[in-house]
Design a protein around this motif. Structure first.
Motif, PDB file in Angstrom:
ATOM      1  N   SER A 148      33.172  14.099 -66.115  1.00  0.00           N
ATOM      2  CA  SER A 148      31.974  14.439 -66.883  1.00  0.00           C
ATOM      3  C   SER A 148      32.206  15.738 -67.687  1.00  0.00           C
ATOM      4  CB  SER A 148      30.828  14.262 -65.566  1.00  0.00           C
ATOM      5  OG  SER A 148      29.788  15.813 -66.230  1.00  0.00           O
ATOM      6  N   GLU A 192      21.668  12.109 -59.048  1.00  0.00           N
ATOM      7  CA  GLU A 192      22.833  12.979 -59.493  1.00  0.00           C
ATOM      8  C   GLU A 192      23.244  13.344 -58.370  1.00  0.00           C
ATOM      9  OE1 GLU A 192      24.853  15.600 -61.990  1.00  0.00           O
ATOM     10  OE2 GLU A 192      27.202  14.860 -61.951  1.00  0.00           O
ATOM     11  N   GLN A 220      26.651  13.345 -55.776  1.00  0.00           N
ATOM     12  CA  GLN A 220      27.411  14.456 -55.556  1.00  0.00           C
ATOM     13  C   GLN A 220      28.224  14.804 -57.587  1.00  0.00           C
ATOM     14  OE1 GLN A 220      30.557  12.291 -53.105  1.00  0.00           O
ATOM     15  NE2 GLN A 220      31.929  12.386 -55.598  1.00  0.00           N
ATOM     16  N   CYS A 221      28.865  15.977 -58.387  1.00  0.00           N
ATOM     17  CA  CYS A 221      29.128  16.328 -59.287  1.00  0.00           C
ATOM     18  C   CYS A 221      29.920  17.191 -58.719  1.00  0.00           C
ATOM     19  CB  CYS A 221      27.863  17.170 -59.355  1.00  0.00           C
ATOM     20  SG  CYS A 221      28.226  17.816 -60.841  1.00  0.00           S
ATOM     21  N   ILE A 222      31.639  17.449 -59.946  1.00  0.00           N
ATOM     22  CA  ILE A 222      32.228  18.060 -59.943  1.00  0.00           C
ATOM     23  C   ILE A 222      31.766  19.457 -60.394  1.00  0.00           C
ATOM     24  CG2 ILE A 222      34.041  16.529 -60.920  1.00  0.00           C
ATOM     25  CD1 ILE A 222      33.328  17.403 -63.847  1.00  0.00           C
ATOM     26  N   CYS A 274      25.011  17.367 -63.731  1.00  0.00           N
ATOM     27  CA  CYS A 274      25.066  16.658 -65.364  1.00  0.00           C
ATOM     28  C   CYS A 274      23.494  16.614 -65.458  1.00  0.00           C
ATOM     29  CB  CYS A 274      26.117  15.883 -64.937  1.00  0.00           C
ATOM     30  SG  CYS A 274      27.733  15.761 -64.967  1.00  0.00           S
ATOM     31  N   CYS A 326      31.663  12.555 -59.918  1.00  0.00           N
ATOM     32  CA  CYS A 326      30.549  12.766 -59.336  1.00  0.00           C
ATOM     33  C   CYS A 326      29.974  11.734 -59.460  1.00  0.00           C
ATOM     34  CB  CYS A 326      29.512  12.999 -60.356  1.00  0.00           C
ATOM     35  SG  CYS A 326      29.999  14.758 -62.086  1.00  0.00           S
TER      36      CYS A 326
HETATM   37 ZN   LIG Z   1      27.760  16.024 -62.575  1.00  0.00          ZN
END
Ligand SMILES: [Zn+2]
Length: 201
Positions: A122, A163, A165-167, A140, A174
């Motif tokens: 992302s 969303e 999970q997310c980096i 994000c 994500c």
């Molecule tokens: Zn994300």
């Protein structure tokens, strides 16, 4: 037509005489990820995390909604799923991330939608980490807004994407989930409030 037959490179039109690039009836602009990341950072610093989140959610929603309407009229899709799969395909073409669905239930005529997906690399999550430590929540925003906007335009009914999970929050990639807005509980309240009038379709 199948989603896999779509080729953005073939259909993007560059009018070098007028300096106008179009996809269908939409004017498009190619921007630097680093410049967008700096703009995003400055907006967060200027108006605060929560207000910036709302603005980028709405920004993404508008882009996704426009793409869904264009996809509906520009092509004759074999199935509802082909129209749906254009959302991750467009996101991937646009350099936003590599998006793929992991679970799809869709019937547009019956108003039924449940989608789960993964986003790799992302741009928004990695830009967030260039300026901030790991976030305690997913970041994000324009991407999850895009998913909701695309879903809403596609279903012609309010859709919210969450969303999971997310980096930007330290995960390896994500993950997201989309449902008809009424089928979400309170975890969608923040999104519902941010979109407001945009969900009136
Ligand atoms: Zn994300």
């Amino acid at each position: 037509m199948k989603a896999s037959d779509f080729d953005l490179v073939r259909d993007l039109k560059f009018d070098l005489e007028r300096g106008i690039t179009t996809y269908g009836s939409d004017r498009m602009v190619i921007l630097h990820a680093d410049a967008l990341g700096l703009l995003r950072y400055q907006i967060i610093e200027e108006i605060g995390f929560e207000r910036a989140r709302e603005i980028f959610l709405r920004f993404g929603f508008r882009a996704g909604f426009s793409d869904a309407l264009e996809m509906k009229v520009a092509y004759d899709w074999d199935t509802d799923r082909d129209l749906l799969e254009m959302a991750p395909r467009l996101h991937t073409y646009q350099g936003i991330c590599r998006a793929e669905t992991t679970h799809v239930e869709i019937d547009i005529d019956d108003g039924r939608l449940h989608v789960k997906g993964h986003w790799y690399n992302s741009y928004e999550g990695s830009q967030h980490r260039m300026f901030y430590e790991e976030s305690v929540e997913p970041v994000c925003w324009s991407q999850i807004g895009y998913a909701a906007g695309y879903g809403t335009g596609m279903m012609n009914a309010p859709v919210i994407s969450v969303e999971k999970q997310c980096i930007g929050a330290g995960h390896e990639y994500c993950t997201m989930e989309s449902r008809i807005a009424d089928e979400w509980g309170e975890e969608a309240d923040m999104y519902r409030e941010a979109y407001g009038d945009l969900l009136d379709v």
